[in-house]
Design a protein around this motif. Structure first.
Motif, PDB file in Angstrom:
ATOM      1  N   UNK A 136      10.517  31.281   6.267  1.00 58.46           N
ATOM      2  CA  UNK A 136      11.211  30.560   7.335  1.00 58.46           C
ATOM      3  C   UNK A 136      10.313  29.483   7.924  1.00 58.46           C
ATOM      4  N   UNK A 137      10.897  28.322   8.269  1.00 61.06           N
ATOM      5  CA  UNK A 137      10.093  27.221   8.805  1.00 61.06           C
ATOM      6  C   UNK A 137      10.795  26.472   9.920  1.00 61.06           C
ATOM      7  N   UNK A 138      11.727  27.133  10.617  1.00 56.17           N
ATOM      8  CA  UNK A 138      12.325  26.467  11.773  1.00 56.17           C
ATOM      9  C   UNK A 138      12.559  27.491  12.862  1.00 56.17           C
ATOM     10  N   UNK A 139      12.881  26.989  14.066  1.00 57.33           N
ATOM     11  CA  UNK A 139      13.018  27.918  15.191  1.00 57.33           C
ATOM     12  C   UNK A 139      14.189  28.862  14.982  1.00 57.33           C
ATOM     13  N   UNK A 140      15.278  28.345  14.394  1.00 50.58           N
ATOM     14  CA  UNK A 140      16.423  29.247  14.258  1.00 50.58           C
ATOM     15  C   UNK A 140      16.451  29.987  12.927  1.00 50.58           C
ATOM     16  N   UNK A 141      15.499  29.701  12.044  1.00 46.44           N
ATOM     17  CA  UNK A 141      15.477  30.403  10.761  1.00 46.44           C
ATOM     18  C   UNK A 141      15.378  31.911  10.966  1.00 46.44           C
ATOM     19  N   UNK A 142      14.572  32.313  11.962  1.00 44.05           N
ATOM     20  CA  UNK A 142      14.417  33.749  12.169  1.00 44.05           C
ATOM     21  C   UNK A 142      15.708  34.378  12.687  1.00 44.05           C
ATOM     22  N   UNK A 143      16.460  33.609  13.482  1.00 45.95           N
ATOM     23  CA  UNK A 143      17.749  34.140  13.938  1.00 45.95           C
ATOM     24  C   UNK A 143      18.679  34.399  12.760  1.00 45.95           C
ATOM     25  N   UNK A 144      18.716  33.417  11.852  1.00 43.56           N
ATOM     26  CA  UNK A 144      19.595  33.580  10.686  1.00 43.56           C
ATOM     27  C   UNK A 144      19.122  34.731   9.824  1.00 43.56           C
ATOM     28  N   UNK A 145      17.813  34.783   9.577  1.00 38.31           N
ATOM     29  CA  UNK A 145      17.293  35.875   8.749  1.00 38.31           C
ATOM     30  C   UNK A 145      17.603  37.213   9.391  1.00 38.31           C
ATOM     31  N   UNK A 146      17.381  37.268  10.728  1.00 31.80           N
ATOM     32  CA  UNK A 146      17.674  38.522  11.423  1.00 31.80           C
ATOM     33  C   UNK A 146      19.127  38.916  11.263  1.00 31.80           C
ATOM     34  N   UNK A 147      20.009  37.912  11.372  1.00 28.98           N
ATOM     35  CA  UNK A 147      21.444  38.178  11.223  1.00 28.98           C
ATOM     36  C   UNK A 147      21.757  38.674   9.818  1.00 28.98           C
ATOM     37  N   UNK A 148      21.172  37.992   8.829  1.00 38.84           N
ATOM     38  CA  UNK A 148      21.440  38.396   7.444  1.00 38.84           C
ATOM     39  C   UNK A 148      20.993  39.838   7.226  1.00 38.84           C
ATOM     40  N   UNK A 149      19.804  40.168   7.747  1.00 43.30           N
ATOM     41  CA  UNK A 149      19.341  41.552   7.528  1.00 43.30           C
ATOM     42  C   UNK A 149      20.160  42.546   8.332  1.00 43.30           C
ATOM     43  N   UNK A 150      20.598  42.160   9.526  1.00 43.47           N
ATOM     44  CA  UNK A 150      21.454  43.055  10.310  1.00 43.47           C
ATOM     45  C   UNK A 150      22.739  43.374   9.555  1.00 43.47           C
ATOM     46  N   UNK A 151      23.385  42.305   9.062  1.00 38.65           N
ATOM     47  CA  UNK A 151      24.649  42.524   8.342  1.00 38.65           C
ATOM     48  C   UNK A 151      24.391  43.335   7.079  1.00 38.65           C
TER      49      UNK A 151
END
Lengths: 256, 564, 207
Positions: free
Chosen positions: A8-23
């Motif tokens: 990940x290389x942006x501020x919201x990348x971690x949000x998306x990754x977190x969402x993907x792993x949550x789902x």
């Protein structure tokens, strides 16, 4: 260890990754559970002599509950996913942090044109830095982009930033990102846009702020001829579909 | 009976242009199977190119640029419109509906014939697009303008013209077919057959036809507008003329997403027929399944924009469409859970139809759960247009389109052709198909998560995303294996027509009305129109010697039920 | 060629298996009428889609009002009247069939066909008038919509005329009189579509 997603290389990348792993975790549990029950039923109730089938129609209230109770649980999981998803979406798409830099991006067959503001920090001035397939941004700065297309649909796709946005001719679509790691990343096109769609790509360079300023200053000072390639002037010409790839620079891009 | 050559010719003519629903079903079946091989070969060409980037595919040169785009486009188009539709709706819908509701033919037999021959014409138009200068359409099966609207952008004139024409004809053909299916199932039911006595597959065929009928209209209009843009010079989709390229996306997906359920529902219906027969149990939760089908159908009309989260639509639309999309998991889960509960306390016999029906459920679960990731608008930003989506929709469509189709073929083959298929070859076919579907598409999830975009002919340029060469080769081996696994089916399918064991009217000891008719049924299906006394799933009813109780068998001393 | 031999089977000559007529209606709606209604449902979605698209564009382009002033409102109004009249004669045809007067029915259908023909002639006159003024289908998006929508409708009128004539021929021989009702339902639908198109394209645009 093997990384499933690019780093990940942006501020919201971690949000998306977190969402993907949550789902993935939620649906993964359901998936394993469902497959396990399915396999269990298949093995347990295979035909055996002396074990006739039972007459169960699933119309009794208790039997209906076997189905509906898990489905209510699924509904609850759906709502959790929806809530988390809407939250991330809102952060990425429906809020606009105060930008420190504005960049104009234009997709065309088959190249990305990036217009950086020159040392004066403003677009549409003679010192704009126009680059083909090359975008530079400072690290940890909010970049607002205006995305356009001069011919077909394109889609700006920078996997490390978790950024994807279609470019639509006739519209200007705004978005933002904030890169958090210096380095260079691929810029791809994710929407089928014609013969060389698969070859349409550029490079994003994330620099320390002073390195970025130095790059802009160096790019802006050389001969004013660079300004001739400004998409503001070429875009009108390139709406003529007859020769979308006729500019020599674009040809160079296709040939890699 | 003696006849002269003239009568012979007339007979042949009327058998080709037959109004008999069973003949039309077989015409759809054979056309669909032929097109499935075309679609499979196109897939194999793509896979060979992707696993060996920059090198020629044997006999075709390097498949890149327009050539690769055309291969992608035609693979998708053929598989959805010329394989899934004719096999699931054309073949099974036509064959089963009149037999299962206990009537002699469709409500409008001539319209039915017209529907097939319109479809046939559309097939000819589509296949001919391979032969025109410039080759077939390279603009994707979604045909998004402006790429599809302005020939200079795609570098293709006639291929896209013919593609639009062929798709429009195909849609009209299935519109005519659908009107027939709905009317027949509603109005031609045998005496005594209430709507709640309809076999589930008939319910699902009706639901699919209604969904199709109500979703396809705007796309028909949209296709005409696209054709006008291309030929007459109008500007419906051209921003320079005040048009809007996004309009087509809305029209396409307003149809395109319900279309997924048009294919899924008949596939689930086939499974719903097979599970009770081979576990000797009533279907679990008949009414729940019917209601969840209705809810699925309704929801399918309000999810289309989930294909457009990053297309530039108003971001405020994302949350509601995300919600409806993910909610659709509930009714689909109801159906799947009911199917699983049908197995509970059953007596499961693993004949080939049952293997494919169970395999359908197992594989479809993968397609179902991965759909949640795509349905989440924020996660979709990352996943959209990557191989993850490719893997997802293959896992969502291959189970209903191929697993259910195979299950249905092994199950109804005796009724269609009067003979049984070979079990050993059937199992071999199942094992190969099940294994290689996963070998092909599981690697694509991995590639998609790494960010590999779709519709790109040279994946070697994305080494920054991780070297996926091994995964590409694995997927290619999978496709080859999948194609090769169909050899036992072909041998079985054509061999059994002559050499299979003679089936008899009801080889599976099943309840539904088609098993009352002789195998194969004559023109007119039944010697005498049956009366119906019960629902179709009365298996292992307590207090009976037989573990099946056909719908048409009158209870002791009962009077014929009145139509209801 | 297989011959139906088993006893009790319907005697159908094997060489030309004739289609079976729909035997009975399980619901109270006759099968043909049910089929027509489903057919019209599919038509409603096609025109509904087109009209919705047009309305959405129209809301974004208030300046189309000026363009719409170039349509021939009087001709459109006369055509509305003509179509309504033809619907009326179709109702009369259906009435006559119900009362068993096939001669009168066939006459009324001919009147509907005549009115439909008049509609097409007036429409053709309008098209010519607009095109010579330079308002061709490619003269702008409004005109593209105008020609696409009225053109599609005109094709439906033409199809309706053929259908009415076909049904009329059969009725004159005393065959399938119930089809007068079905073709009538279709004809009313074509009428209703025009009643939507006329204000949308000719009137509402004047603003």
């Amino acid at each position: 260890m093997f990384d499933w997603l690019p780093r990940a290389a942006s501020t919201y990348a971690h949000d998306i990754d977190g969402l993907i792993w949550l789902i993935t975790a939620i649906v993964g549990v359901w998936f394993i559970l469902a497959e396990a029950v399915l396999v269990f039923l298949i093995v347990r109730y295979r035909r055996r002599p002396g074990h006739p089938a039972a007459y169960v129609t699933g119309d009794r209230r208790r039997q209906v509950a076997w189905i509906l109770v898990p489905c209510v649980a699924i509904l609850a999981c759906d709502l959790i996913i929806d809530g988390a998803s809407a939250h991330v979406w809102e952060k990425m798409k429906q809020t606009q942090p105060k930008p420190e830099l504005e960049i104009r991006i234009e997709g065309r067959q088959w190249a990305w044109i990036f217009v950086h503001p020159g040392p004066d920090g403003r677009l549409d001035t003679p010192d704009d830095v126009v680059k083909m397939n090359e975008i530079h941004v400072p690290v940890n700065a909010v970049v607002r982009f205006a995305l356009r297309s001069s011919d077909t649909l394109h889609s700006l796709w920078i996997p490390e930033l978790r950024l994807k946005q279609d470019a639509v001719p006739g519209r200007t679509i705004y978005g933002w990102f904030e890169a958090t790691r210096t380095g260079s990343y691929g810029v791809l096109c994710a929407e089928l846009c014609g013969a060389a769609h698969g070859m349409m790509r550029g490079t994003l360079t994330v620099d320390e702020p002073d390195v970025y300023r130095g790059w802009v200053a160096a790019e802006a000072s050389p001969p004013p001829a660079a300004g001739a390639a400004s998409p503001a002037t070429t875009s009108a010409a390139s709406t003529s579909p007859a020769a979308p790839a006729s500019t020599p620079a674009t040809k160079g891009a296709i040939a890699r | 009976m003696s006849h002269d050559g003239h009568a012979e010719a007339a007979g042949l003519w009327s058998r080709i242009f037959s109004t008999d629903h069973k003949v039309i079903a077989k015409q759809y079946l054979f056309t669909g199977i032929a097109m499935a091989f075309l679609g499979g070969i196109l897939a194999q060409i793509m896979r060979l190119q992707l696993s060996n980037p920059g090198h020629p595919v044997p006999g075709l040169g390097v498949v890149q640029g327009i050539k690769y785009n055309a291969t992608v486009t035609m693979h998708g188009t053929v598989m959805i419109f010329w394989v899934a539709m004719p096999l699931l709706l054309g073949a099974f819908g036509n064959f089963l509906i009149p037999l299962m509701v206990g009537t002699r033919d469709m409500a409008f037999p001539r319209l039915n014939m017209l529907s097939y021959w319109t479809f046939f014409l559309s097939t000819v138009v589509l296949v001919s697009s391979f032969l025109v200068p410039g080759g077939p359409s390279p603009v994707g099966w979604t045909a998004y303008p402006p790429l599809s609207a302005i020939p200079a952008y795609s570098g293709n004139t006639w291929g896209v013209h013919l593609w639009i024409l062929a798709v429009a004809l195909e849609l009209v053909a299935f519109l005519m077919g659908g009107i027939n299916y709905i009317t027949t199932a509603i109005n031609l039911r045998a005496p005594g057959m209430r709507m709640r006595d309809l076999p589930l597959v008939v319910w699902m065929q009706i639901a699919a036809s209604i969904i199709f009928l109500f979703s396809v209209g705007p796309l028909v209009a949209g296709a005409v507008m696209l054709l006008l843009d291309r030929t007459a010079g109008t500007g419906f989709y051209n921003p320079a003329a005040g048009g809007d390229p996004l309009l087509f996306q809305h029209l396409f997906w307003f149809f395109g997403h319900p279309e997924v359920y048009v294919l899924l529902l008949p596939g689930l219906g086939i499974v719903a027929e097979i599970l009770p027969v081979f576990s000797r149990k009533p279907i679990f939760g008949y009414r729940m399944i019917v209601w969840s089908t209705v809810v699925t159908g309704l929801l399918s009309f309000v999810v289309w924009a989930h294909h457009q989260f990053v297309s530039g639509i108003d971001p405020r639309l994302a949350a509601p469409f995300s919600l409806t999309t993910i909610l659709i998991s509930v009714p689909v889960a109801v159906t799947l859970f009911c199917f699983m509960a049908t197995l509970y306390r059953g007596s499961i016999e693993f004949k080939t139809p049952m293997l494919f029906a169970l395999g359908m459920m197992a594989v479809f679960l993968i397609g179902g759960v991965t759909g949640i990731l795509n349905g989440s608008a924020a996660a979709d930003i990352y996943i959209h247009d990557t191989y993850f989506v490719v893997a997802h929709f293959h896992y969502a469509l291959i189970p209903p389109v191929f697993f259910s189709f195979f299950a249905g073929i092994y199950y109804w083959y005796p009724k269609m052709f009067g003979r049984m298929m070979n079990e050993t070859l059937g199992r071999l076919h199942f094992l190969g198909t099940f294994l290689f579907v996963n070998v092909t598409f599981l690697p694509m999830f991995v590639m998609g998560l790494r960010g590999y975009p779709r519709r790109v002919y040279d994946p070697s340029q994305f080494v920054a995303l991780g070297n996926m060469g091994g995964m590409q080769i694995l997927a290619t081996i999978g496709t080859a294996g999948l194609l090769f696994s169909q050899v036992p089916l072909l041998i079985n399918f054509f061999g059994s027509m002559k050499r299979g064991r003679v089936a008899g009217a009801n080889p599976w000891r099943a309840n539904t009305l088609e098993w009352l008719a002789p195998s194969p049924p004559q023109h007119g299906n039944f010697d005498e129109i049956p009366s119906v006394y019960r629902w179709p799933y009365e298996y292992s009813a307590p207090g009976r010697d037989n573990d099946w109780y056909p719908q048409h068998v009158a209870p002791e001393g009962a009077l014929s039920r009145k139509a209801g | 060629m297989s011959t139906p031999t088993s006893p009790g089977r319907p005697a159908v000559p094997a060489s030309s298996p004739a289609p079976y007529a729909a035997p009975r209606a399980a619901t109270s709606v006759p099968t043909g009428r049910l089929g027509i209604w489903w057919f019209l449902a599919s038509e409603v979605v096609i025109f509904g889609g087109l009209v919705t698209i047009y309305v959405l564009f129209r809301l974004r382009h208030p300046e189309w009002g000026k363009l719409a002033a170039h349509t021939m409102t009087v001709a459109g109004a006369v055509n509305t009247l003509v179509l309504l009249t033809s619907s009326l004669t179709m109702v009369l045809a259906h009435e006559s069939v119900e009362r068993g007067n096939l001669r009168l029915a066939s006459q009324a259908m001919l009147q509907s066909v005549f009115a439909g023909g008049v509609f097409l002639v007036i429409k053709a006159f309008e098209y010519t008038h607009e095109i010579v003024q330079g308002f061709t289908p490619v003269a702008g998006l409004f005109w593209s919509f105008y020609f696409a929508m009225t053109g599609l409708h005109a094709l439906h009128v033409l199809g309706g005329l053929v259908a009415i004539l076909a049904v009329r021929r059969a009725v004159q021989r005393g065959e399938n009189p119930h089809r007068v009702e079905y073709v009538g339902i279709y004809w009313h639908f074509v009428d209703v579509v025009w009643i939507f198109l006329f204000p949308l394209l000719y009137l509402a645009s004047r603003g």
